[in-house]
Design a protein around this motif. Sequence first.
Motif, short mmCIF file in Angstrom:
data_model
loop_
_atom_site.label_atom_id
_atom_site.label_comp_id
_atom_site.label_asym_id
_atom_site.label_seq_id
_atom_site.Cartn_x
_atom_site.Cartn_y
_atom_site.Cartn_z
N SER A 66 2.20 8.28 -25.64
CA SER A 66 0.73 8.32 -25.66
C SER A 66 0.20 9.63 -25.07
O SER A 66 -0.91 10.05 -25.38
CB SER A 66 0.16 7.12 -24.90
N ALA A 67 1.02 10.30 -24.26
CA ALA A 67 0.64 11.58 -23.67
C ALA A 67 0.92 12.75 -24.60
O ALA A 67 0.64 13.89 -24.25
CB ALA A 67 1.39 11.77 -22.35
N GLY A 68 1.50 12.48 -25.76
CA GLY A 68 1.87 13.55 -26.69
C GLY A 68 3.36 13.83 -26.58
O GLY A 68 4.12 13.03 -26.03
N TRP A 69 3.77 14.98 -27.09
CA TRP A 69 5.20 15.35 -27.06
C TRP A 69 5.56 15.83 -25.66
O TRP A 69 4.92 16.72 -25.12
CB TRP A 69 5.49 16.44 -28.09
N GLN A 70 6.59 15.22 -25.10
CA GLN A 70 7.08 15.61 -23.77
C GLN A 70 8.56 15.94 -23.85
O GLN A 70 9.32 15.31 -24.60
CB GLN A 70 6.88 14.50 -22.76
N LEU A 71 8.96 16.91 -23.06
CA LEU A 71 10.35 17.32 -22.99
C LEU A 71 11.09 16.39 -22.03
O LEU A 71 10.70 16.25 -20.87
CB LEU A 71 10.43 18.77 -22.50
N VAL A 72 12.14 15.74 -22.53
CA VAL A 72 12.91 14.82 -21.69
C VAL A 72 14.22 15.44 -21.23
O VAL A 72 14.78 15.04 -20.21
CB VAL A 72 13.18 13.46 -22.37
N SER A 73 14.71 16.43 -21.98
CA SER A 73 15.96 17.08 -21.59
C SER A 73 16.07 18.42 -22.28
O SER A 73 15.63 18.58 -23.42
CB SER A 73 17.14 16.19 -22.00
N ASN A 74 16.65 19.37 -21.58
CA ASN A 74 17.05 20.61 -22.24
C ASN A 74 18.25 21.21 -21.53
O ASN A 74 18.52 20.93 -20.37
CB ASN A 74 15.91 21.60 -22.45
N GLN A 75 19.00 21.97 -22.31
CA GLN A 75 20.23 22.58 -21.81
C GLN A 75 20.31 24.01 -22.31
O GLN A 75 20.00 24.29 -23.47
CB GLN A 75 21.45 21.80 -22.28
N LEU A 76 20.75 24.88 -21.44
CA LEU A 76 21.04 26.27 -21.81
C LEU A 76 22.54 26.50 -21.67
O LEU A 76 23.14 26.10 -20.67
CB LEU A 76 20.31 27.25 -20.89
N THR A 77 23.12 27.11 -22.67
CA THR A 77 24.52 27.49 -22.63
C THR A 77 24.59 29.00 -22.77
O THR A 77 24.06 29.56 -23.75
CB THR A 77 25.31 26.82 -23.79
N GLY A 78 25.20 29.65 -21.80
CA GLY A 78 25.32 31.11 -21.85
C GLY A 78 26.21 31.56 -22.98
O GLY A 78 27.25 30.96 -23.25
N LEU A 79 25.79 32.63 -23.66
CA LEU A 79 26.58 33.22 -24.72
C LEU A 79 27.19 34.53 -24.24
O LEU A 79 26.57 35.24 -23.45
CB LEU A 79 25.71 33.46 -25.96
N PRO A 80 28.36 34.88 -24.72
CA PRO A 80 28.96 36.14 -24.29
C PRO A 80 28.14 37.33 -24.78
O PRO A 80 27.53 37.25 -25.86
CB PRO A 80 30.35 36.13 -24.96
N PRO A 81 28.11 38.40 -24.01
CA PRO A 81 27.36 39.58 -24.45
C PRO A 81 27.93 40.13 -25.76
O PRO A 81 29.13 40.07 -25.99
CB PRO A 81 27.57 40.60 -23.31
N LYS A 82 27.04 40.65 -26.57
CA LYS A 82 27.48 41.22 -27.86
C LYS A 82 27.95 42.63 -27.69
O LYS A 82 27.53 43.40 -26.91
CB LYS A 82 26.33 41.19 -28.87
#
Length: 155
Positions: free
Chosen positions: A139-155
Motif C-alpha cells: 500500500s506504500a508503493g514499491w519498496q526495496l526488501v533486499s539488495n546485494q552487490l557482488t564485486g567484479l574484477p577490474p577490467k
Amino acid sequence: MKRGIPHLAIAIVLLASALGQSANQQNSENSSSETEVREAIEKYKTALLRRDVAALEKIWADDYVFVNASGEVLTKQQRLANVKSGATALDSINEDENLAVRVYQNSAVTTNRVTIKGQYSGQSVSGQYRSTMVWVKSSAGWQLVSNQLTGLPPK
C-alpha cells in the motif's frame, strides 16, 4: 449431439477470448509495474547520492536486508545509521549495462552492472559491481526488501 457441437465451439471461442484478454491485461499490468519499479530505482539512486534519510526510510521496507560486496548482511537500521553518520557516502552510481526488470505480480527482481564511487560502512567501494534488487509493492508503493552487490574484477 449435432446441436451441441455449435454450442461447444462457441464456448471454446469465448474461453479462448477470455484467456487472451487476461494475458493481455497481465502484460499491461507488468509493463506499468516495470515502469514504476524503474522510477523507484531512480528515486533510490537519488536518495543514496543525496544521503536523504527520510526518502531511504520510505524506500527500504522495515525488514530490508542488504548484502554488501564483502558478504556482510546489514539491516535497514544499520544502513540508515551508516548514512546518517557519513560512513556511507556515494559520489556516483552509474549503470554500465541495461537494467533488467522482471515483474511477478506484486514483486520484482532487478539486475544490472553498476560502477559505484564512494564508501559503504566506511570502506571504499569504488569499482564495478553486479547488483540484484528485490522490490515488493504494498500500500506504500514499491519498496526495496533486499539488495546485494557482488564485486567484479577490474577490467
